[in-house]
Write an enzyme that holds these catalytic residues in place. Structure first.
Site, PDB file in Angstrom:
ATOM      1  CB  SER A 131      -0.951  -0.041   1.196  1.00 26.39           C
ATOM      2  OG  SER A 131      -1.944   0.960   1.089  1.00 26.39           O
ATOM      3  CG  ASN A 132      -0.072   5.042   1.787  1.00 24.81           C
ATOM      4  OD1 ASN A 132      -0.634   4.896   0.711  1.00 24.81           O
ATOM      5  ND2 ASN A 132      -0.521   5.877   2.716  1.00 24.81           N
TER       6      ASN A 132
END
Length: 615
Positions: free
Chosen positions: A273-274
């Site tokens: 994800s991030n």
């Protein structure tokens, strides 16, 4: 003059006040000046404690009951850490019996060792980010390796433990983490209390985050939204500084084998994800010191593509209405209240000319088509329905608008803020018990853990539409606030990776939060045009959150993504050990969800890497 900007100078001049600061010379070329890591903390984790699960083991991690604090208002550092690790595992991995963890992929054996932690600061930033290194007792200084990870989402410092910690510690590697300028270091603006380096609440001392805000500002501040630093612009440098801290921690752990450098230590970057976005941003840095990168479902902004902020604000605005046009939604089900709220949103959108149609059904179809045009097709809409039910889209939009615009607490251009709530859900002062839980349980983007979003322009009727339209306008209009937000977005656009670093990108085709068509598809194509060594696994029947597979309807639809992360790391590791084992190749993976049965490895259809003939 803001003295926080000169903390590195104060550290050198007043080392005792920082608990023994150390000026750290970069172990690999850096994009900025030498990094100060301070204050250094070292803790041992053996016996009833360990690095991977804080001594909890699989059964306690599966429990929905958090590890207790002996004093709910004043946890010890050990208690805060244990609960943070419990929360981090449960927020990322599917640990349910039959889900495959511990049987088909991964394991959770106790890993004794030491932890080193500190604060670091990228050049020009007002506030620090946390860095932490886990060094297992079985680390072999003669076969030195370091896994470096950034937390997923906006999670705290242990936010990547289920990914990097699980794989790296099992291979005897040290593991370095960064919260990449976000994390769960919430600050109570009314009580003037934040979080210390050891995770416990305090009014003063070596606090991880003290916001710059007028004395009249009330509520709760958190680093991602209110630091004024736009952390996403520096994700790559955050990850590289974590690597540098990891190498220096190894110097301290094994002084007789020092120095540990990127040239003498195998270094792998990994994140989801991030955190996956941070991995790809670090791959841009010339001579970064990384040997290979594995990025899962990366939130990565690609030049020429619509910014994800635009999709997020559109989803926050339209999805409650659009979901009425879809059948076969996973839970939470479209129960009567949700359908009623969705119908009201459709009517409000029609009045504001955001959708077309004379009735709810036509308006819902209009909203659905707009989201499809923006990159959220029906499968992604189904997978992302839960985000609408939990008001995640609006919370993400508020946080990123504040970060991109570098707005401090109390200055959100659309009037949003955050406040504590009591057990009855009513806003009010935070209790000591609530503050004690924030660092361990906060996701880094409220609502959650007793902190809620406040809509300052909703009016007495509580109408969310004006605020949502304001958020959307920040990404599209030409006012001063909108220009600030768009400038922040431009700072976060990815470049191309260095050709020398092998990369594996893994993404679920049904991802409803970070759509594959707007991120990985575009990033991989651009990276290849630049000559990058990159393999791409597109996984059908995979969405964004493995933890959702605990729900029966989700595990009937989707497979976990973590097994593919571990498999890619295995294959990259094998290649670095012996080039006869080829790097991973592209794959469109066609797995089979487990439904009500225990997951079998064959259902995952994990791609294999080539091996040179004759081996």
């Amino acid at each position: 003059m803001d003295l926080r900007r000169y903390a590195h100078v104060l550290c050198i001049a007043l080392p005792l006040s920082w608990g023994g600061c150390r000026v750290a010379i970069a172990a690999a070329p850096d994009a900025g000046a030498a990094t100060v890591f301070a204050p250094w903390r070292e803790t041992a984790h053996r016996g009833s404690d360990d690095l991977l699960s804080a001594g909890l083991g699989i059964d306690a991690l599966r429990s929905p009951t958090a590890p207790r604090f002996a004093n709910p208002a004043r946890p010890t550092a050990e208690e805060a850490r244990r609960r943070a690790i419990w929360s981090s595992w449960r927020g990322i991995a599917d640990l349910t019996p039959g889900g495959g963890f511990g049987d088909v992929y991964g394991h959770l054996q106790a890993v004794p060792g030491r932890e080193f932690s500190a604060y670091a600061r990228v050049p020009g930033a007002t506030h620090p980010h946390r860095v932490l290194v886990q060094v297992p007792d079985r680390f072999d200084a003669a076969r030195r390796c370091l896994v470096v990870a950034a937390s997923s989402g906006s999670r705290g410092i242990h936010g990547a433990i289920a990914v990097a910690g699980r794989w790296g510690l099992a291979h005897g590697c040290a593991v370095a983490y960064t919260d990449k300028g976000a994390g769960s270091d919430y600050y109570d603006l009314d009580a003037r209390m934040g979080v210390q380096a050891d995770g416990t609440p305090a009014a003063d001392g070596e606090l991880a985050f003290v916001p710059i805000a007028p004395a009249t500002t009330h509520g709760i501040a958190f680093k991602h939204a209110h630091s004024g630093d736009n952390p996403e612009a520096d994700w790559g440098r955050h990850l590289q500084q974590a690597m540098q801290f990891g190498l220096q921690a190894l110097d301290r752990a094994y002084p007789d084998a020092a120095p540990f450098t990127a040239a003498t230590t195998r270094v792998l970057g990994v994140g989801v994800s991030n955190g996956g976005g941070a991995v790809l941003r670090a791959a841009e840095i010339e001579d970064s010191g990384f040997d290979a990168m594995v990025a899962g479902e990366p939130n990565i902004s690609v030049g020429g593509a619509p910014p994800l902020y635009d999709l997020v604000t559109q989803a926050a605005l339209l999805m409650p209405c659009a979901l009425l046009a879809l059948e076969d939604l996973p839970p939470p089900p479209m129960h009567a209240a949700a359908r009623h709220d969705g119908a009201r949103r459709c009517a409000a959108l029609a009045s504001a000319r955001e959708v077309q149609g004379d009735d709810t059904a036509a308006q819902a179809l209009s909203a659905r088509q707009q989201l499809a045009d923006a990159g959220l097709g029906d499968d992604a809409l189904r997978a992302g329905a839960f985000a609408s039910g939990l008001d995640m889209w609006r919370a993400i939009a508020v946080t990123y608008a504040s970060a991109y615009g570098r707005h401090v607490a109390g200055a959100h251009p659309c009037g949003y803020g955050f406040t504590a709530v009591g057990p009855d859900g009513a806003p009010g002062p935070a209790t000591a018990e609530a503050r004690a839980r924030w660092w361990s349980e906060g996701s880094g983007i409220p609502p959650g853990s007793g902190v809620v979003l406040v809509d300052g322009i909703a009016g007495a009727a509580g109408d969310p539409l004006p605020g949502l339209q304001c958020l959307r306008a920040l990404g599209r209009d030409d006012g001063a606030d909108a220009r600030r937000v768009r400038a922040g977005m431009a700072e976060a656009v990815a470049g191309v990776p260095q050709r020398s670093v092998p990369i594996v990108v893994i993404h679920g085709v049904d991802d409803g939060l970070v759509p594959i068509t707007l991120t990985s598809d575009r990033y991989v194509a651009r990276a290849r045009d630049a000559g990058a060594q990159i393999a791409y696994w597109r996984v059908n029947k995979a969405q964004h959150f493995d933890t959702l597979l605990a729900a029966p309807d989700y595990r009937a639809r989707y497979v976990p993504l973590l097994p593919y992360m571990f498999a890619a790391l295995d294959q990259v590791w094998a290649h670095l050990e012996d080039p006869a084992h080829g790097l991973p190749r592209d794959a469109l993976v066609q797995p089979t969800p487990r439904a009500g049965n225990p997951l079998q490895r064959g259902q995952l259809a994990i791609p294999t890497a080539p091996v040179r003939a004759g081996r």
